[in-house]
Motif scaffolding. Sequence first.
Motif, PDB file in Angstrom:
ATOM      1  N   GLY A 169      40.398  50.319  46.850  1.00 47.59           N
ATOM      2  CA  GLY A 169      41.792  50.064  47.171  1.00 47.59           C
ATOM      3  C   GLY A 169      42.175  50.772  48.445  1.00 47.59           C
ATOM      4  N   SER A 224      45.056  50.008  50.725  1.00 51.69           N
ATOM      5  CA  SER A 224      45.615  48.744  50.255  1.00 51.69           C
ATOM      6  C   SER A 224      46.756  48.988  49.276  1.00 51.69           C
ATOM      7  N   GLY A 257      45.881  47.652  45.899  1.00 52.07           N
ATOM      8  CA  GLY A 257      45.067  48.557  45.099  1.00 52.07           C
ATOM      9  C   GLY A 257      45.889  49.648  44.449  1.00 52.07           C
ATOM     10  N   PRO A 303      37.841  39.710  43.092  1.00 50.29           N
ATOM     11  CA  PRO A 303      38.756  40.821  43.375  1.00 50.29           C
ATOM     12  C   PRO A 303      39.822  40.984  42.294  1.00 50.29           C
ATOM     13  N   TYR A 336      38.017  45.626  47.657  1.00 52.90           N
ATOM     14  CA  TYR A 336      38.770  45.611  46.403  1.00 52.90           C
ATOM     15  C   TYR A 336      37.840  45.811  45.206  1.00 52.90           C
ATOM     16  N   LEU A 342      43.260  42.178  41.381  1.00 54.13           N
ATOM     17  CA  LEU A 342      44.534  42.478  42.017  1.00 54.13           C
ATOM     18  C   LEU A 342      45.649  42.309  40.986  1.00 54.13           C
ATOM     19  N   GLU A 391      48.587  43.402  53.993  1.00 52.02           N
ATOM     20  CA  GLU A 391      47.156  43.480  53.716  1.00 52.02           C
ATOM     21  C   GLU A 391      46.349  42.942  54.894  1.00 52.02           C
TER      22      GLU A 391
END
Length: 945
Positions: free
Chosen positions: A37, A40, A43, A343, A333, A345, A264
């Motif tokens: 993460g 991010s 994350g 990923p 990720y 999320l 992002e």
Amino acid sequence: MTGGVQLQRRAARQSREAAWAATVSAGPVDRTTNGFGGESILGLLLPEYRIVPYSVRHQLPLRELLRWSDGGGKIAEPVLCVDGHPGCGKTRLLVEFAEQVSARCGWVRPGRGEAAVVAALALGCPAVLLVDDADTRDDVPALLAALGKATESTVRVVIAARTSQWWLTVRAGLPAHALTGLPYRAQLTVAPIVSDAQNQRQVFEQALRYFTPEGATLPATILTPQNPPPSILLMHTAAALVSEQRQHAAVDLNTVVADVFAHERTLWQRSIGQAGLAEVPAATLNEALLLAALVGAVDEPTAVRLLGCLPTLTGPSRAETCRRVADWLRALYPQRFPDWLAPHLPAVLIEQHAASSVANSHALASALAVATSADDARARRVFTSIGRARTHSPHADDALAAIIDAAPYPMAKAAITTTAVTGLPLDYVLAASLAKAAKILTTPQLQDLYRLVPERAQPYLLAATAITLLRLYLNHDTVDLNHPDTLDVRHNLAGVLSAQARYDEAATEFRSVLAAEAEVIGPDHPDTLATRHNLAGVLSDQGLYDEAADEYRSVLATQAEVLGTDHPDTLHTRHNLARVLSNKGCYDEAADEYRSVLATRAQVLGPDHPVTLGTRNNLAGVLFRQGHDDEAAIEFRSMLATQAEVLGLDHPDTLATRHNLAHVLSNKGRHDEAADEYRSVLATRAEVLGSDHRDTLHTRHNLAGVLFRQGRHDEAAIEFRSVLAGQAEVLGPNHPDTLHTRHNLAHVLSDQGRHDEAAIEFRSVLAGQAEVLGPNHPDTLHTRHNLAHVLSDQGRHDEAAIEFRSVLAGQAEVLGPNHPDTLHTRHSLAHVLSDQGRHDEAAIEFRSVLATQAEVLGTDHPDTLHTRHNLAHALSNQGRHDQAAIDFRSMLTTQAEVLGTGHPEPVKNRRDMSLMDEQARTNPLPPRKNQQPEESRQAEHDGTA
């Protein structure tokens, strides 16, 4: 030897721990996969990072979870279901629970449900398995089946999902041994903690303080509240974004998702050069992220093929570019186990972003279709993710349509299955896409798609899809409309139309099929007779009782000759003929017919067979309509004892009988008992069938009617409105059930003195009924009857009299002059005549109605007694007080015998008698009989085929 035993034990223990570690992870994000993460925001928003402290508003469900895990609390089942709206904090609740629970606790890895139960049982100690986003997973049935096989277990399971519709489907597919200890519905619901504008600002400011580095100044940001209130996840996203960007501006929650993904993309610039992706456009990388997150890949070669579905990933070394993109995403990720590339999320954010991106990118929609066209499980995964976005994204429908349009046949298969399993409302989008693909879908494909639609889903959940598929098949150039197989399809189409209350269309289709069947297979063929039987059912639903009865009698004569008098089809037709006779008001004939069918069914099938009990149910209903409340109650109670023993307390037939008994209790004036019984039935139906099931809503509707009769008008209105919202969503705003609830809500408004509002509502209902059922349907005429009552309440007696006479003409033609509804309208017209001061005419009309009621219903029927009550008042208004008093006392004596001295009607009428004695000539005609909300016209389950 001792050392060898110890080594064996240690090896066994290590094996058990290895099996446990292979099937569960320590948190919702599996840290054994790549990616952390880092910077991010996506994350940092994952629940287990817990940057914002756990809300005190969610402490109650946390405490309940902990009590349950220790074997205490109000939840006894070993499986506990948690539900709640998207982004409300379900996963965060489980994270906090996992931190505090005393038992071994593990998050079940996707696809490893059965193995996780086996590993947990092998530990030999208390263990709790957590299954998050369960409505997106295929391994839940295997997990529950494995748990059900354990005779003695210390393993408990928490299942978290957004809705419970999928849970009903899961339960329905489980073996009997797995159902023990499973709840019918979610026992814990995580409530939203974001509410009004002030609360939104408070939640945002709290989150902003925790996302802002210690010692840094909070950005001077103004939040624009959202209505309806957003999820807690969206609030935290907004705070994280503001903290990261150090913005000093207004925050619009409507753009937060787009903004956070834009942020992002700016972060990607720091890593794409090192990954050798500097030449790849950011838009392409965004599509790659969504393709990987929505579909996933089990290994690196599969990931390369997956990303290769994107037409924008081009170049001489395309495969190498796809590999670099896959490696880059894995490094950026955390991934969802067991996929190599998927990923992980925040679900709500990825769903909303995916819906917007797919709706605006034909290339991405095509890539999703190509990537999943040969993999039903992953196609369902895509439709579940974007389908769940419908609750929080305006782009979801366009995205779903784009994916189906890209590959209609395989994507429609996945969409149908997803809808049937999860209950997501994809029906209209799917039907529209199928209609657009009419020219490219073959008849075998259409047949395959229709076979995927479960029968239970055809009336409502997949109604538009079912009809679209059938019509596309019938309109296909290669189909012979008169082929026996095609006639079956046409018959099915008519049946689906009828189930959706589209009676005119259903009748037209049944007649067309009937004409073809009579010519192709013969008028006496069982299939032809079945079509005629079903046409008669539609005629009855249309209120054309005479035509329906004639059709049933004609079918019955042929069935008796061809199949025999005791054949199940013959008995079924006689049973439904009895129902039509009851609707016609021919109660004695209906009761005789039911008794005859009951005797035969008891002999052929047995007295305790569900079909036999269904006939008893309907016979008891006729007794009730005849005014024999005590006999009806005895019959319902007798049936209830048998059903509870044979079928079980929670069986739908048993619940239907309890429901009908509650209605009888209410009619006998025992409203408290009736309300208690309705509430008990309601609780069980909500657990067994779901809170939005038609039968559950039916019980809530009748509970609202009891509240009204108890004088709790405000509560009744609230309950009716709640039922109305559910019916409008589940059945549609113009379904007869929905219109009937609106009709009864108008009754409540009228009784509250809100006559203008009631009149508006009745007129609106009337317009819907005239369109759906027809202007002369009994329900439509009944609404006009009650609108006339409101006109009278408004003092508009002349208009009311005109309306009553118009309704009377329609009822006399449709139902007959002696039908109870027709007589009731004549009774109401007499009341208006009295209100106009035309007491002589009113008395004449009351006497005429009374004579007919005594002949048709009997002298002791409640309606007959009520007319005698109002005739006595009419005589009093004519100055004939002695005769009025004699009639009143005679009526009171009979009423007390029939209903009981404690029934509200005799009590009220004795009070009226006392007033009449005191006021003599000055006493006006009392208010007409309360136009109370009625029993829903939906028939309870009758146990027939």
